[in-house]
Design a protein around this motif. Structure first.
Motif, PDB file in Angstrom:
ATOM      1  N   LYS A 149       1.200   0.077   7.659  1.00 34.74           N
ATOM      2  CA  LYS A 149       1.271   1.455   7.186  1.00 34.74           C
ATOM      3  C   LYS A 149       0.052   1.766   6.324  1.00 34.74           C
ATOM      4  O   LYS A 149      -0.821   2.520   6.717  1.00 34.74           O
ATOM      5  N   ALA A 150      -0.024   1.135   5.170  1.00 37.43           N
ATOM      6  CA  ALA A 150      -1.188   1.354   4.306  1.00 37.43           C
ATOM      7  C   ALA A 150      -2.093   0.131   4.233  1.00 37.43           C
ATOM      8  O   ALA A 150      -3.206   0.207   3.724  1.00 37.43           O
TER       9      ALA A 150
ATOM     10  N   HIS B 269      -1.030   7.864   9.308  1.00 39.32           N
ATOM     11  CA  HIS B 269      -1.194   8.177   7.878  1.00 39.32           C
ATOM     12  C   HIS B 269      -0.507   7.091   7.045  1.00 39.32           C
ATOM     13  O   HIS B 269       0.546   6.588   7.417  1.00 39.32           O
ATOM     14  N   PRO B 270      -1.116   6.700   5.916  1.00 45.12           N
ATOM     15  CA  PRO B 270      -2.377   7.233   5.406  1.00 45.12           C
ATOM     16  C   PRO B 270      -3.578   6.746   6.226  1.00 45.12           C
ATOM     17  O   PRO B 270      -3.584   5.615   6.713  1.00 45.12           O
TER      18      PRO B 270
ATOM     19  N   LYS C  85      -6.714   3.107   4.879  1.00 42.75           N
ATOM     20  CA  LYS C  85      -5.980   1.855   4.710  1.00 42.75           C
ATOM     21  C   LYS C  85      -6.663   0.961   3.675  1.00 42.75           C
ATOM     22  O   LYS C  85      -7.850   1.134   3.365  1.00 42.75           O
TER      23      LYS C  85
ATOM     24  N   GLY D 266       0.793  -1.218   0.000  1.00 43.62           N
ATOM     25  CA  GLY D 266       0.000   0.000   0.000  1.00 43.62           C
ATOM     26  C   GLY D 266       0.826   1.268   0.000  1.00 43.62           C
ATOM     27  O   GLY D 266       0.383   2.301  -0.498  1.00 43.62           O
ATOM     28  N   SER D 267       2.041   1.210   0.552  1.00 41.42           N
ATOM     29  CA  SER D 267       2.843   2.426   0.691  1.00 41.42           C
ATOM     30  C   SER D 267       3.771   2.662  -0.493  1.00 41.42           C
ATOM     31  O   SER D 267       3.818   3.755  -1.048  1.00 41.42           O
TER      32      SER D 267
END
Length: 273
Positions: free
Chosen positions: A208-209, A238-239, A242, A179-180
């Motif tokens: 993270k994401a 952040h973010p 998700k 995701g990141s």
């Protein structure tokens, strides 16, 4: 076996139950083990129930019927959870944990038995009523907290690998996008690892994401199992959006200021009451 005094039996009962939480022991098991009548064991269990409740260790549950017995369900009070999470935040807020790029070093935390045992107890308390059949994680850093969670829930641990191993036999492999960084990675799992129709709990150390968690969820679809929950030790603030929505995070990393040498981390909302 030589007959034990009541205080000796209660100590032994507690040892047996806590060594295998959420496992149902029959009364016959204890009557044979301690050479005592069922009525005597029943009285011991009543005393043990009161003691466990008084010490906020969880609760002793008795199950009636032919398949019944007694089991120990570990739990932490809201005050215990709050105190533990605040202490963990203090450990992780140390300036010498800052890693270039806005990260924090937390590997030692994940391999400290007392800490991971408490993390496992917290996760298990949130999902103990979900009829979990397996705890699933991806190698490697999430394994300790996933193992302690599986231990408390008394279910097997399943580890999704980054690369297929010949010793796993036939495997299912999927590609997923982080995701990141938006990079494509592969994960694989033996076809023998999980039974179709099971309920699984995904546990990971960091989000993270949410790309890895989503990848595991997609993998579970290939096995026709139900994802009953997702637990994460630390998620970033952040973010905010998700790739997975329904998850429980124990700690929230709000940011790392390398210039000021400060780590902003706190218990996630709703976790510590």
């Amino acid at each position: 076996m030589e007959k034990l005094r009541r205080n000796e039996r209660i100590g032994a009962l507690m040892n047996v139950l806590t060594n295998r939480p959420n496992h149902i022991f029959t009364y016959n098991y204890f009557t044979d083990k301690f050479n005592a009548a069922k009525s005597t064991i029943s009285e011991d269990i009543v005393i043990l129930k009161r003691l466990v409740n008084k010490l906020n260790l969880g609760h002793i549950e008795t199950i009636s019927g032919a398949a019944g017995g007694v089991k120990f369900v570990p739990q932490m009070s809201q005050n215990q959870i709050k105190e533990f999470l605040m202490e963990t935040c203090e450990y992780l807020s140390s300036t010498d944990r800052i890693i270039p790029g806005g990260f924090i070093y937390m590997t030692d935390i994940l391999y400290y038995p007392d800490i991971v045992n408490n993390i496992g107890r917290i996760f298990a308390s949130y999902f103990v009523n979900k009829d979990i059949d397996y705890v699933v994680t991806v190698e490697t850093k999430g394994i300790p907290i996933a193992l302690t969670t599986a231990n408390v829930l008394n279910v097997p641990l399943v580890i999704v690998r980054r690369n297929a191993k010949v010793t796993e036999g036939p495997t299912v492999s999927i590609n997923y996008v982080t995701g990141s960084t938006k990079q494509i990675h592969t994960m694989s799992l033996s076809r023998k690892a999980i039974k179709e129709g099971s309920n699984v709990l995904i546990i990971d150390d960091f989000m993270k994401a949410g790309g890895t968690a989503k990848g595991i969820k997609d993998m579970m679809k290939e096995f026709n199992v139900n994802v009953s929950g997702i637990g994460v030790f630390i998620s970033t603030e952040h973010p905010n959006d998700k790739l997975v929505k329904d998850y429980i995070s124990l700690l929230t990393l709000k940011g790392v200021d390398e210039e000021k040498e400060k780590v902003y981390i706190e218990p996630s909302k709703g976790i510590n009451g």
